[in-house]
Design a protein around this motif. Structure first.
Motif, PDB file in Angstrom:
ATOM      1  N   GLU A 178      46.683  46.427  -2.408  1.00 43.37           N
ATOM      2  CA  GLU A 178      47.948  47.067  -2.762  1.00 43.37           C
ATOM      3  C   GLU A 178      48.802  47.292  -1.517  1.00 43.37           C
ATOM      4  OE1 GLU A 178      46.514  49.595  -6.701  1.00 43.37           O
ATOM      5  OE2 GLU A 178      46.107  50.371  -4.694  1.00 43.37           O
ATOM      6  N   TYR A 179      48.160  47.682  -0.420  1.00 42.59           N
ATOM      7  CA  TYR A 179      48.905  47.869   0.839  1.00 42.59           C
ATOM      8  C   TYR A 179      49.563  46.557   1.259  1.00 42.59           C
ATOM      9  CZ  TYR A 179      49.882  49.213   5.687  1.00 42.59           C
ATOM     10  OH  TYR A 179      50.505  49.481   6.884  1.00 42.59           O
ATOM     11  N   THR A 180      48.812  45.468   1.177  1.00 42.96           N
ATOM     12  CA  THR A 180      49.351  44.158   1.539  1.00 42.96           C
ATOM     13  C   THR A 180      50.521  43.781   0.645  1.00 42.96           C
ATOM     14  OG1 THR A 180      47.182  43.428   2.328  1.00 42.96           O
ATOM     15  CG2 THR A 180      48.769  41.714   1.778  1.00 42.96           C
ATOM     16  N   GLN A 181      50.378  44.043  -0.668  1.00 45.08           N
ATOM     17  CA  GLN A 181      51.439  43.707  -1.619  1.00 45.08           C
ATOM     18  C   GLN A 181      52.703  44.513  -1.325  1.00 45.08           C
ATOM     19  OE1 GLN A 181      50.698  41.420  -3.868  1.00 45.08           O
ATOM     20  NE2 GLN A 181      52.505  41.400  -5.173  1.00 45.08           N
ATOM     21  N   LEU A 182      52.536  45.793  -1.025  1.00 44.31           N
ATOM     22  CA  LEU A 182      53.689  46.667  -0.789  1.00 44.31           C
ATOM     23  C   LEU A 182      54.410  46.313   0.514  1.00 44.31           C
ATOM     24  CD1 LEU A 182      51.970  50.011  -1.826  1.00 44.31           C
ATOM     25  CD2 LEU A 182      53.834  48.918  -3.066  1.00 44.31           C
ATOM     26  N   THR A 183      53.642  46.145   1.582  1.00 42.75           N
ATOM     27  CA  THR A 183      54.265  45.895   2.890  1.00 42.75           C
ATOM     28  C   THR A 183      54.710  44.449   3.047  1.00 42.75           C
ATOM     29  OG1 THR A 183      52.093  45.462   3.897  1.00 42.75           O
ATOM     30  CG2 THR A 183      52.930  47.723   3.992  1.00 42.75           C
ATOM     31  N   GLY A 184      54.297  43.597   2.115  1.00 40.34           N
ATOM     32  CA  GLY A 184      54.631  42.182   2.234  1.00 40.34           C
ATOM     33  C   GLY A 184      56.111  41.885   2.162  1.00 40.34           C
ATOM     34  N   ARG A 185      56.917  42.818   1.669  1.00 40.82           N
ATOM     35  CA  ARG A 185      58.358  42.576   1.554  1.00 40.82           C
ATOM     36  C   ARG A 185      59.105  42.819   2.866  1.00 40.82           C
ATOM     37  NH1 ARG A 185      60.344  41.399  -3.181  1.00 40.82           N
ATOM     38  NH2 ARG A 185      59.047  41.667  -5.023  1.00 40.82           N
ATOM     39  N   ALA A 186      58.406  43.297   3.886  1.00 41.88           N
ATOM     40  CA  ALA A 186      59.068  43.581   5.165  1.00 41.88           C
ATOM     41  C   ALA A 186      59.250  42.283   5.952  1.00 41.88           C
ATOM     42  CB  ALA A 186      58.238  44.570   5.974  1.00 41.88           C
ATOM     43  N   GLY A 187      60.473  42.027   6.360  1.00 45.30           N
ATOM     44  CA  GLY A 187      60.777  40.842   7.147  1.00 45.30           C
ATOM     45  C   GLY A 187      61.458  39.778   6.311  1.00 45.30           C
ATOM     46  N   ARG A 188      62.784  39.593   6.515  1.00 46.43           N
ATOM     47  CA  ARG A 188      63.544  38.640   5.703  1.00 46.43           C
ATOM     48  C   ARG A 188      63.616  37.293   6.424  1.00 46.43           C
ATOM     49  NH1 ARG A 188      68.709  42.336   5.550  1.00 46.43           N
ATOM     50  NH2 ARG A 188      68.004  42.462   7.701  1.00 46.43           N
ATOM     51  N   ARG A 189      63.065  36.283   5.781  1.00 49.02           N
ATOM     52  CA  ARG A 189      63.028  34.955   6.388  1.00 49.02           C
ATOM     53  C   ARG A 189      64.450  34.462   6.616  1.00 49.02           C
ATOM     54  NH1 ARG A 189      59.277  29.912   4.348  1.00 49.02           N
ATOM     55  NH2 ARG A 189      59.335  28.776   6.313  1.00 49.02           N
ATOM     56  N   GLY A 190      64.703  33.979   7.807  1.00 47.88           N
ATOM     57  CA  GLY A 190      66.025  33.475   8.146  1.00 47.88           C
ATOM     58  C   GLY A 190      67.001  34.548   8.580  1.00 47.88           C
ATOM     59  N   ILE A 191      66.584  35.824   8.484  1.00 49.64           N
ATOM     60  CA  ILE A 191      67.455  36.937   8.871  1.00 49.64           C
ATOM     61  C   ILE A 191      66.792  37.768   9.966  1.00 49.64           C
ATOM     62  CG2 ILE A 191      68.658  39.013   8.081  1.00 49.64           C
ATOM     63  CD1 ILE A 191      68.708  37.801   5.272  1.00 49.64           C
ATOM     64  N   ASP A 192      65.539  38.152   9.747  1.00 50.41           N
ATOM     65  CA  ASP A 192      64.819  39.008  10.693  1.00 50.41           C
ATOM     66  C   ASP A 192      63.836  38.180  11.518  1.00 50.41           C
ATOM     67  OD1 ASP A 192      66.009  41.377   9.611  1.00 50.41           O
ATOM     68  OD2 ASP A 192      64.570  41.277   7.952  1.00 50.41           O
ATOM     69  N   VAL A 193      63.704  38.528  12.767  1.00 50.74           N
ATOM     70  CA  VAL A 193      62.696  37.859  13.601  1.00 50.74           C
ATOM     71  C   VAL A 193      61.343  38.539  13.453  1.00 50.74           C
ATOM     72  CG1 VAL A 193      64.379  37.025  15.273  1.00 50.74           C
ATOM     73  CG2 VAL A 193      63.313  39.273  15.600  1.00 50.74           C
ATOM     74  N   GLU A 194      61.350  39.753  12.890  1.00 49.83           N
ATOM     75  CA  GLU A 194      60.100  40.466  12.660  1.00 49.83           C
ATOM     76  C   GLU A 194      60.310  41.488  11.552  1.00 49.83           C
ATOM     77  OE1 GLU A 194      59.826  41.823  16.676  1.00 49.83           O
ATOM     78  OE2 GLU A 194      60.486  43.853  16.165  1.00 49.83           O
ATOM     79  N   GLY A 195      59.220  41.823  10.863  1.00 46.97           N
ATOM     80  CA  GLY A 195      59.246  42.855   9.837  1.00 46.97           C
ATOM     81  C   GLY A 195      58.447  44.059  10.299  1.00 46.97           C
ATOM     82  N   HIS A 196      58.661  45.206   9.649  1.00 46.52           N
ATOM     83  CA  HIS A 196      58.002  46.437  10.080  1.00 46.52           C
ATOM     84  C   HIS A 196      57.495  47.219   8.870  1.00 46.52           C
ATOM     85  CE1 HIS A 196      59.479  46.055  14.251  1.00 46.52           C
ATOM     86  NE2 HIS A 196      60.491  45.444  13.662  1.00 46.52           N
ATOM     87  N   ALA A 197      56.230  47.604   8.939  1.00 47.93           N
ATOM     88  CA  ALA A 197      55.625  48.481   7.933  1.00 47.93           C
ATOM     89  C   ALA A 197      55.438  49.847   8.576  1.00 47.93           C
ATOM     90  CB  ALA A 197      54.290  47.917   7.468  1.00 47.93           C
ATOM     91  N   VAL A 198      55.990  50.874   7.943  1.00 43.70           N
ATOM     92  CA  VAL A 198      55.959  52.228   8.512  1.00 43.70           C
ATOM     93  C   VAL A 198      55.281  53.169   7.523  1.00 43.70           C
ATOM     94  CG1 VAL A 198      57.319  54.124   9.448  1.00 43.70           C
ATOM     95  CG2 VAL A 198      58.139  51.762   9.704  1.00 43.70           C
ATOM     96  N   VAL A 199      54.175  53.755   7.935  1.00 44.42           N
ATOM     97  CA  VAL A 199      53.488  54.765   7.126  1.00 44.42           C
ATOM     98  C   VAL A 199      53.875  56.138   7.662  1.00 44.42           C
ATOM     99  CG1 VAL A 199      51.255  55.687   6.388  1.00 44.42           C
ATOM    100  CG2 VAL A 199      51.565  53.210   6.652  1.00 44.42           C
ATOM    101  N   LEU A 200      54.357  57.011   6.789  1.00 47.27           N
ATOM    102  CA  LEU A 200      54.739  58.356   7.214  1.00 47.27           C
ATOM    103  C   LEU A 200      53.500  59.233   7.358  1.00 47.27           C
ATOM    104  CD1 LEU A 200      57.930  59.120   5.102  1.00 47.27           C
ATOM    105  CD2 LEU A 200      57.691  57.851   7.240  1.00 47.27           C
ATOM    106  N   TRP A 201      53.527  60.051   8.386  1.00 48.64           N
ATOM    107  CA  TRP A 201      52.406  60.980   8.608  1.00 48.64           C
ATOM    108  C   TRP A 201      52.331  61.963   7.447  1.00 48.64           C
ATOM    109  CZ3 TRP A 201      49.158  60.843  12.901  1.00 48.64           C
ATOM    110  CH2 TRP A 201      48.188  61.845  12.939  1.00 48.64           C
ATOM    111  N   HIS A 202      51.111  62.260   6.997  1.00 51.32           N
ATOM    112  CA  HIS A 202      50.912  63.309   6.012  1.00 51.32           C
ATOM    113  C   HIS A 202      49.694  64.134   6.413  1.00 51.32           C
ATOM    114  CE1 HIS A 202      49.061  59.515   4.582  1.00 51.32           C
ATOM    115  NE2 HIS A 202      48.021  60.272   4.360  1.00 51.32           N
ATOM    116  N   ARG A 203      49.563  65.301   5.828  1.00 51.75           N
ATOM    117  CA  ARG A 203      48.506  66.229   6.225  1.00 51.75           C
ATOM    118  C   ARG A 203      47.142  65.561   6.167  1.00 51.75           C
ATOM    119  NH1 ARG A 203      49.139  71.786   5.830  1.00 51.75           N
ATOM    120  NH2 ARG A 203      46.952  71.816   6.496  1.00 51.75           N
ATOM    121  N   ASN A 204      46.323  65.854   7.172  1.00 52.68           N
ATOM    122  CA  ASN A 204      44.946  65.339   7.253  1.00 52.68           C
ATOM    123  C   ASN A 204      44.902  63.814   7.308  1.00 52.68           C
ATOM    124  OD1 ASN A 204      43.872  68.009   7.038  1.00 52.68           O
ATOM    125  ND2 ASN A 204      44.191  67.900   4.823  1.00 52.68           N
ATOM    126  N   MET A 205      45.905  63.227   7.894  1.00 50.07           N
ATOM    127  CA  MET A 205      45.957  61.766   7.973  1.00 50.07           C
ATOM    128  C   MET A 205      44.935  61.245   8.979  1.00 50.07           C
ATOM    129  SD  MET A 205      49.280  59.455   8.767  1.00 50.07           S
ATOM    130  CE  MET A 205      49.212  57.684   8.830  1.00 50.07           C
TER     131      MET A 205
END
Length: 932
Positions: A435-462
């Motif tokens: 599921e993580y792979t499926q969700l973050t897979g949309r980061a990075g637009r081919r032909g537009i971005d040279v790189e994509g970024h997956a950002v996980v927000l900090w949460h308690r007890n992470m």
């Protein structure tokens, strides 16, 4: 049929002249995997292409379209949802011309005899069953998003199509990256023949992994490298060290939480609550980002546009409101003008009252600022507006539920995950690596971005190591959800006959995977059998055959345990029978539990499940309580009767006092020492057999062995292992021919009800009726038509009753009691429930899972909508979101249309079609060509 132990090795195939012409139209060179897959297509093979989101695998499907047009054959391009079909139709029509491309989505038909037709997979399935002439000269079928066959509700359609297509058709299957692509490809090759497998793990745009803590974005891995998978196939993993700064933050937070806990134990509760509510007095790190702060940071770092995943519809809407309150504006004046035009277009055709009910002004204001939500609860037209705005780069942040990850093409520069936990309908669970792979897979637009970024927000007890584990593994296996249905059975028998249908079903991916599991079970059986031999050898006794002795002991224990279970089962059955017979006013004994003693029955509490009666009683302590079977380990005794007022209300103190006084007065007049239930003596035959075995055991030479108990412990391990082996053998037997066995049971039910001939070899007129109904409760719907349930209903009543066969309330959807809108509808619904019960009993008799219970929670809304009720009133009354309301209404319309087709000429068909005209209005009609 078993899966191969190794993935098949593909012979290299060179691209031909068609590919050279096709590739020359692209302004950039195609990737090696795209070239390989297209070469197989041109060579006449089917192909499975598994590649990450955004890797460009649709190029292979478009090449199949190109080949069809170049060779004078047809190509069907199938997608799982209407929105994808609409999008693909426009893409292909723009490339090849509207005269050469058509669209079929069930309710939309454009140029259906064109050489290239885009359609939903269900449409193709129905065409195959109907033997449609449109299938003539079909050379290629592209199955986009073929991994949808794992979908619990709709996945079987993909397998029906793959099995049912003519052998001459080349199937081009496009899938997201799955960890068992080779297994799936091996099945395709076995069923279709000549199917190549092309797997690519390479992302066209590298993906960097981050964690946002407070106002800082940290690299997840110490080497700051993008996620890069090495090794063979899709089971590869990444080895990298977690950023030590994140580890330090986690330790610091943990230490502060412990210290703060100790400090707070010595302080007053009011001070503690006030301090926590205000956020003051905390000296620890403030690591959990605010949503508006997170968006501002993403903008400052150049990481917009972003998809911000929140696993809650309400959470997505709240996030939009939070950003509106914060005053964030992410768009230029020119962009705002374009977004305004998009919003106004989405609202076209909707009245002022409807727009007010839909919260359009808030939606529009947020959209103008570059902010929007995206989830299934939204009106389809609004979702499409968000999608178009995002693809055009106008919308900068979309707060989305996970359904967006499976939807249409909406790549972003970055993807944000607010939490790593989601609610699965029953409990909050961690998301999986797949599921993580499926969700973050949309980061990075081919032909537009040279790189994509997956950002996980900090949460308690992470735990940063947990995030690293999700980002480092590819575990997204494809599991078949295929299972024969009544509709499938009559269609397949009508098309190819029962025996051939049975053989085709044995070719399903579900059976293929099940057979592969049988191989593993056989290995486990062999290992355990070897272990049993060693254990019996260790248990050997010099005084005699200890295996024989141990089996006598085991038989005694088994007989005694079975007798005890039987007594308990008998008591339970008698208790249920007695509770089903009690009436209001019965004074009964409660044999156990907190309310042991005497009680008067207020309500017998016999609901839908007659195996779980739950009487409401008043106890001797004057308490009104709902009891359960745990209070009745033995049957209750009815000692006397008294009158309970017809309108007794347990919420009224006066009513409780009056009933308690009457109850205690009645108790004083009866003999409360009446004999309670006494269990019957053990079965005489069992007792005699146990006595005989004990004599045999005592006479056995091993009985007097000084090491008897040591031998017995080893022998018990051997016996446990033998029981394990027996269980594994049962599992193996269940898995062998499971699909065909279910099909046989279904055919037996259909023959008994007259949908198939007595020998279940041919389809009757009733079966042809059933063949037109694709509902989850298909057989119940067909039985209702045959029984005349719908004959005397008006059009709105007909739609209301039919809604119960398709609607299913989500958790929390229904907050008030549901009811049928009219007396006629109530009578018809009673007949529907009776038919459902009869079908369910027949299914249980044949060991089939019974269908879900009809749900009348949408019936009143359906009736009122057909009568012209305002959208706002219905949304308020049903407490449904606009998107859910439209989706369920469209599903009702779809089933009403199936009933019309199945019923044939006559009043039911006429009123069903009238109902469809009444229901297709306002937001429902506006959304008709959109995906739900």
């Amino acid at each position: 049929m078993t899966a191969p132990e190794r993935p098949p090795q593909e012979s290299p195939v060179e691209p031909g002249p068609l590919f050279a012409t096709f590739a020359s139209a692209y302004p950039f060179g195609l990737d090696p995997y795209q070239r390989d897959a297209c070469a197989h297509v041109e060579a006449g093979q089917g192909v499975l292409v598994a590649a990450p989101t955004g890797a460009g695998k649709t190029v292979v499907g478009e090449f199949a379209v190109f080949c069809a047009l170049a060779t004078g054959r047809k190509c069907f391009y199938t997608t799982p949802i209407k929105a994808l079909s609409n999008q693909k139709y426009h893409d292909l029509a723009e490339r090849h011309g509207t005269d050469r491309v058509g669209l079929l989505t069930g309710d939309t038909s454009i140029n259906s005899e064109a050489p290239v037709v885009v359609m939903t997979t269900e449409v193709l399935r129905n065409m195959i069953y109907a033997g449609s002439a449109t299938l003539a000269n079909l050379g290629y079928v592209v199955m986009d998003e073929v991994h949808y066959l794992a979908d619990r509700f709709r996945g079987a359609v993909w397998e029906e199509v793959i099995i049912g297509l003519a052998p001459s058709v080349q199937v081009v299957s496009l899938s997201a990256t799955v960890s068992n692509a080779e297994e799936f490809g091996a099945w395709l090759d076995e069923v279709r023949g000549g199917v190549a497998i092309v797997v690519s793990e390479r992302r066209p745009v590298p993906l960097f992994q981050h964690v946002m803590a407070g106002r800082r974005i940290h690299d997840l891995f110490a080497d700051e490298a993008p996620t890069a998978f090495t090794g063979e196939g899709s089971a590869a993993t990444l080895r990298a060290d977690v950023n030590p700064e994140l580890t330090r933050l986690a330790k610091e937070e943990s230490r502060f939480v412990r210290d703060d806990s100790r400090r707070q134990r010595g302080r007053g509760q009011r001070d503690r609550i006030e301090r926590n509510a205000a956020g003051r007095g905390q000296r620890g790190p403030q690591l959990v980002p605010r949503r508006d702060g997170a968006v501002e940071k993403l903008e400052a770092e150049g990481l917009l546009p972003a998809i911000y995943f929140i696993f809650s519809r309400a959470g997505c809407d709240q996030a939009v409101e939070q950003l509106l309150r914060s005053g964030i504006r992410l768009t230029s004046g020119q962009e705002r003008a374009q977004l305004t035009a998009l919003a106004d277009a989405a609202a076209e055709g909707l009245g002022r009252d409807d727009l007010a009910a839909l919260g359009f002004s808030t939606f529009k204001e947020a959209l103008q600022r570059g902010v929007a939500a995206h989830h299934a609860g939204m009106l389809p037209a609004f979702k499409e507006c968000v999608e178009e705005g995002f693809v055009r780069g106008l919308v900068k942040v979309v707060f989305a539920t996970e359904t967006l990850a499976l939807g249409i093409n909406m790549p972003a520069r970055s993807v944000v995950l607010e939490k790593l936990v989601k609610f699965n309908g029953e409990a909050h669970v961690d998301i999986t690596p797949g599921e993580y792979t499926q969700l973050t897979g949309r980061a990075g637009r081919r032909g537009i971005d040279v790189e994509g970024h997956a950002v996980v927000l900090w949460h308690r007890n992470m735990d940063p190591r947990q995030v690293a584990g999700l980002a480092s593994r590819r575990t997204y296996p494809l599991r078949s959800s295929f299972s024969p249905t009544y509709n499938m059975a009559v269609n397949m028998v009508a098309r190819v006959g029962r025996q051939k249908a049975r053989g085709l079903l044995e070719q399903s991916f579900a059976q293929f995977q099940s057979d592969a599991g049988v191989v593993g079970l056989a290995r486990a059986i062999a290992r355990k059998t070897e272990a049993v031999g060693a254990l019996w050898a260790d248990a050997a006794c010099e005084q005699g055959d200890f295996e024989e002795y141990a089996r006598i002991r085991a038989e005694i224990a088994a007989l005694e345990a079975a007798a005890a279970r039987s007594r308990k089962s008998d008591r339970r059955a008698e208790a249920i029978s007695a509770l089903l017979a009690v009436q209001p006013g019965d004074i009964i004994s409660v044999p156990a539990g907190r309310h042991e003693g005497w009680a008067v029955v207020i309500d017998p509490g016999v609901g839908r499940d007659r195996n779980q009666p739950a009487p409401v009683v008043m106890t001797e302590q004057r308490q009104v309580k709902k009891l359960s079977l745990t209070d009745f380990p033995s049957p209750p005794v009815v000692a006397a009767r008294m009158r309970v007022p017809k309108h007794f209300d347990a919420r009224q103190a006066k009513d409780r006092r009056n009933l308690a006084a009457a109850f205690h007065s009645r108790l004083a007049t009866i003999d409360t020492s009446v004999e309670r239930y006494q269990p019957a003596a053990r079965d005489a035959q069992v007792s005699a057999e146990v006595a005989r075995l004990r004599d045999t055991m005592r006479d056995h030479p091993c009985h007097d062995c000084p090491d008897r108990e040591a031998h017995a412990r080893t022998a018990e391990k051997a016996l446990r292992t033998e029981r394990d082996i027996a269980d594994l053998r049962r599992q193996s037997e269940r898995r062998t021919n499971t699909i065909a066995t279910r099909f046989d049971k279904i055919c037996t039910v259909l023959a008994a009800l007259g949908y198939l001939s007595e020998d279940a070899e041919t389809v009757t007129d009733a079966g042809r009726l059933l063949a037109r109904i694709y509902s989850e409760l298909d057989l119940v719907a067909a039985e209702c038509i045959r029984a005349g349930v719908f004959d005397e209903l008006t059009a709105p009543e007909l739609a209301a009753v039919i809604s119960a066969l398709t609607y299913e309330a989500r958790g929390g959807d229904q907050r008030r009691p549901a009811r049928m809108p009219t007396r006629s509808a109530e009578i018809a619904q009673t007949m529907v429930r009776r038919i459902w019960r009869e079908v369910s009993l027949m299914e249980r008799d044949h060991r089939l899972d019974d269908g879900r219970e009809p749900d009348i929670g949408f019936a009143e809304a359906t009736y009122l909508w057909a009568g012209g009720a305002a959208l706002g009133d219905l949304l308020e009354a049903t407490e449904l979101t606009a998107g859910d309301f439209v989706r369920w209404m469209r599903m009702v319309i779809d089933l009403v249309g199936q009933v019309a087709d199945a019923a044939g000429p006559g009043p039911v068909r006429d009123r069903a079609r009238e109902a469809i005209r009444m229901l297709r209005r306002g937001v429902v009609d506006a959304a008709w060509n959109e995906d739900d």
